[in-house]
Design an enzyme around this catalytic site. Sequence first.
Site, PDB file in Angstrom:
ATOM      1  N   HIS A  62     -30.599 -19.429 -25.154  1.00 35.30           N
ATOM      2  CA  HIS A  62     -30.668 -20.810 -25.623  1.00 35.30           C
ATOM      3  C   HIS A  62     -31.764 -21.000 -26.679  1.00 35.30           C
ATOM      4  O   HIS A  62     -32.775 -20.314 -26.660  1.00 35.30           O
ATOM      5  CB  HIS A  62     -30.960 -21.751 -24.461  1.00 35.30           C
ATOM      6  N   LYS A  72     -41.733 -23.456 -26.470  1.00 34.49           N
ATOM      7  CA  LYS A  72     -41.578 -23.515 -25.018  1.00 34.49           C
ATOM      8  C   LYS A  72     -42.747 -22.825 -24.326  1.00 34.49           C
ATOM      9  O   LYS A  72     -43.264 -21.818 -24.801  1.00 34.49           O
ATOM     10  CB  LYS A  72     -40.301 -22.801 -24.570  1.00 34.49           C
ATOM     11  N   TYR A 132     -40.122 -25.627 -17.623  1.00 37.22           N
ATOM     12  CA  TYR A 132     -40.331 -25.471 -19.060  1.00 37.22           C
ATOM     13  C   TYR A 132     -41.149 -26.647 -19.559  1.00 37.22           C
ATOM     14  O   TYR A 132     -40.924 -27.776 -19.142  1.00 37.22           O
ATOM     15  CB  TYR A 132     -39.009 -25.571 -19.831  1.00 37.22           C
ATOM     16  N   ASP A 168     -22.363 -21.179 -21.377  1.00 35.38           N
ATOM     17  CA  ASP A 168     -22.937 -19.862 -21.675  1.00 35.38           C
ATOM     18  C   ASP A 168     -21.847 -18.804 -21.776  1.00 35.38           C
ATOM     19  O   ASP A 168     -21.927 -17.886 -22.591  1.00 35.38           O
ATOM     20  CB  ASP A 168     -23.968 -19.461 -20.620  1.00 35.38           C
TER      21      ASP A 168
END
Length: 188
Positions: A62, A72, A132, A168
């Site tokens: 991603h 991130k 995250y 995905d």
Amino acid sequence: MIVEELGLSGVKLIVPTYFDDNRGYSTEAYNDQTLKEYGIDARFVVDYECCNLCVGTIRGIHFQNNPHPQIKLVRVLQGEVLDFVIDLRKDSPTYKKWISQVLSAENRKQLYLPSGFGHAYVTRQPNTVVLYKFDDYYDRELVKAIRWNDPDIGIEWGITDPILSLSDEKAPWLRDSDVNFTVEDNSK
């Protein structure tokens, strides 16, 4: 706090100091002033938590494209993942290269990803919870994925029959994606 470079420009492993005693532990898991001393100057605006019920769950690859790519900071609150960072900057000498790190509640490590990189992980324990921090907001039009088993990237997941989301599973190959990162983006 220990901060280590991991071989992809700007990607860092962060190991906070934990104080354990008979009650449990305490730590300063995030301190922007301390991270700035190590060259990490991101203003995080969103925390996102993800629970994975089964071993062998893959999330990724991603990323969020320009003009709003995301930096991130990733850590595991419960369980364990094998975490992957993939260089998606087309003009980078390490383009398509990846690194992996075990992140777990037990080892307490965190992974810092500047913009320009894809992110993925595979769970290694049931009921794994991943947290995250993002420096920019989610943008539905810019959030993208690359197929988890893309042969041009060649990630060694350690499993053959993963649990995947439909998105995905149907993500494009890297060669067909619209990833738009450059090395200059890494300076965000």
